[in-house]
Scaffold this motif. Sequence first.
Motif, PDB file in Angstrom:
ATOM      1  N   UNK A 201       0.838  -1.196   0.000  1.00  0.00           N
ATOM      2  CA  UNK A 201       0.000   0.000   0.000  1.00  0.00           C
ATOM      3  C   UNK A 201       0.870   1.242   0.000  1.00  0.00           C
ATOM      4  N   UNK A 202       0.647   2.114  -0.959  1.00  0.00           N
ATOM      5  CA  UNK A 202       1.384   3.368  -1.059  1.00  0.00           C
ATOM      6  C   UNK A 202       0.418   4.521  -1.267  1.00  0.00           C
ATOM      7  N   UNK A 203       0.834   5.695  -0.790  1.00  0.00           N
ATOM      8  CA  UNK A 203       0.053   6.910  -0.969  1.00  0.00           C
ATOM      9  C   UNK A 203       0.920   7.968  -1.614  1.00  0.00           C
ATOM     10  N   UNK A 204       0.329   8.746  -2.488  1.00  0.00           N
ATOM     11  CA  UNK A 204       1.010   9.868  -3.123  1.00  0.00           C
ATOM     12  C   UNK A 204       0.303  11.152  -2.690  1.00  0.00           C
ATOM     13  N   UNK A 205       1.047  12.041  -2.057  1.00  0.00           N
ATOM     14  CA  UNK A 205       0.494  13.314  -1.603  1.00  0.00           C
ATOM     15  C   UNK A 205       0.954  14.419  -2.538  1.00  0.00           C
ATOM     16  N   UNK A 206      -0.017  15.197  -2.993  1.00  0.00           N
ATOM     17  CA  UNK A 206       0.249  16.267  -3.947  1.00  0.00           C
ATOM     18  C   UNK A 206       0.254  17.603  -3.218  1.00  0.00           C
ATOM     19  N   UNK A 207       1.276  18.410  -3.501  1.00  0.00           N
ATOM     20  CA  UNK A 207       1.323  19.761  -2.970  1.00  0.00           C
ATOM     21  C   UNK A 207       1.607  20.736  -4.104  1.00  0.00           C
ATOM     22  N   UNK A 208       1.154  21.962  -3.939  1.00  0.00           N
ATOM     23  CA  UNK A 208       1.363  22.964  -4.978  1.00  0.00           C
ATOM     24  C   UNK A 208       0.400  22.851  -6.140  1.00  0.00           C
ATOM     25  N   UNK A 209      -0.640  22.038  -5.992  1.00  0.00           N
ATOM     26  CA  UNK A 209      -1.628  21.876  -7.043  1.00  0.00           C
ATOM     27  C   UNK A 209      -2.785  21.045  -6.544  1.00  0.00           C
ATOM     28  N   UNK A 210      -3.844  20.953  -7.323  1.00  0.00           N
ATOM     29  CA  UNK A 210      -5.033  20.230  -6.906  1.00  0.00           C
ATOM     30  C   UNK A 210      -5.200  18.931  -7.681  1.00  0.00           C
ATOM     31  N   UNK A 211      -5.506  17.863  -6.939  1.00  0.00           N
ATOM     32  CA  UNK A 211      -5.739  16.571  -7.567  1.00  0.00           C
ATOM     33  C   UNK A 211      -7.018  16.590  -8.390  1.00  0.00           C
TER      34      UNK A 211
ATOM     35  N   UNK B 273      -7.026   4.409  -5.895  1.00  0.00           N
ATOM     36  CA  UNK B 273      -8.133   5.215  -5.395  1.00  0.00           C
ATOM     37  C   UNK B 273      -7.661   6.639  -5.148  1.00  0.00           C
ATOM     38  N   UNK B 274      -8.627   7.508  -4.934  1.00  0.00           N
ATOM     39  CA  UNK B 274      -8.330   8.924  -4.793  1.00  0.00           C
ATOM     40  C   UNK B 274      -9.042   9.477  -3.558  1.00  0.00           C
ATOM     41  N   UNK B 275      -8.390  10.402  -2.866  1.00  0.00           N
ATOM     42  CA  UNK B 275      -8.988  11.080  -1.707  1.00  0.00           C
ATOM     43  C   UNK B 275      -8.803  12.586  -1.920  1.00  0.00           C
ATOM     44  N   UNK B 276      -9.846  13.191  -2.486  1.00  0.00           N
ATOM     45  CA  UNK B 276      -9.717  14.612  -2.826  1.00  0.00           C
ATOM     46  C   UNK B 276      -9.586  15.484  -1.591  1.00  0.00           C
ATOM     47  N   UNK B 277     -10.179  15.067  -0.477  1.00  0.00           N
ATOM     48  CA  UNK B 277     -10.107  15.882   0.734  1.00  0.00           C
ATOM     49  C   UNK B 277      -8.675  16.010   1.246  1.00  0.00           C
ATOM     50  N   UNK B 278      -7.856  14.995   0.951  1.00  0.00           N
ATOM     51  CA  UNK B 278      -6.456  15.009   1.397  1.00  0.00           C
ATOM     52  C   UNK B 278      -5.492  15.313   0.255  1.00  0.00           C
ATOM     53  N   UNK B 279      -6.014  15.516  -0.940  1.00  0.00           N
ATOM     54  CA  UNK B 279      -5.173  15.753  -2.132  1.00  0.00           C
ATOM     55  C   UNK B 279      -4.181  14.596  -2.327  1.00  0.00           C
ATOM     56  N   UNK B 280      -4.709  13.374  -2.204  1.00  0.00           N
ATOM     57  CA  UNK B 280      -3.882  12.175  -2.299  1.00  0.00           C
ATOM     58  C   UNK B 280      -4.510  11.145  -3.215  1.00  0.00           C
ATOM     59  N   UNK B 281      -3.676  10.280  -3.758  1.00  0.00           N
ATOM     60  CA  UNK B 281      -4.175   9.069  -4.393  1.00  0.00           C
ATOM     61  C   UNK B 281      -3.310   7.909  -3.934  1.00  0.00           C
ATOM     62  N   UNK B 282      -3.881   6.715  -4.014  1.00  0.00           N
ATOM     63  CA  UNK B 282      -3.243   5.561  -3.382  1.00  0.00           C
ATOM     64  C   UNK B 282      -3.188   4.357  -4.317  1.00  0.00           C
ATOM     65  N   UNK B 283      -2.242   3.489  -4.011  1.00  0.00           N
ATOM     66  CA  UNK B 283      -2.047   2.234  -4.745  1.00  0.00           C
ATOM     67  C   UNK B 283      -2.115   1.072  -3.776  1.00  0.00           C
TER      68      UNK B 283
END
Lengths: 108, 122
Positions: free
Chosen positions: B19-29, B72-82
Amino acid sequence: EIVLTQSPGTLSLSPGERATLSCRASQSVSSSYLAWYQQKPGQAPRLLIYAASRRATGIPDRFSGSGSGTDFTLTISRLEPEDFAVYYCQQYGNSQWTFGQGTKVEIK
Amino acid sequence: QLQLQESGPGLVKPSETLSLTCTISGGSISSSSYYWGWIRQPPGKGLEWIGSIYYRGSTYYNPSLKSRVTISIDMSKNQFSLKLSSVTAADTAVYYCARHADLYSTSEFDYWGQGTLVPVSS
């Protein structure tokens, strides 16, 4: 699945020389969907060329891309010391993204 | 400046789920112009696309991994996961998250995370 075959596997050249890298697709690829990346050891790939011939932001003009259909080429007009790296082509088609196996450009 | 950062456990045991998560900063998912993807690279080998997701939930998976992959995607956290299930040693790789352009434009991967090495070992 579209298979991309890159040649040569390794290219041994000296700084200042011209590098020509080939990417051949198993079936026709839209030019809009062909990209090239550079990867150095321990780093993520960096986008160089997209839509077959458009340079990405900040990429020097010694890098150029060309081609259409099943045959695409990345050319580095004069190799700088920082250009020695592995280069990958990549395509999108039929809801899939695939990469070539890479060409290593090494110092001769 | 857009930045992507992978996070997750540093080691996974065979047969378990990676399980991995990617957190985006400086932009919106939730930007309508971009998709978000996972790519992996086994040590000393080339790049393999795993799958991609659009903020509205559309997903695309590599057919060779499709039976084991969920993105999957979590817009509230600006993240997507594998999530990659039933892992074996062959799944040992550096895993990258990346942004790519709209499928209907040019679709190149223009921003990448730094990558995270995930060994699969008991």
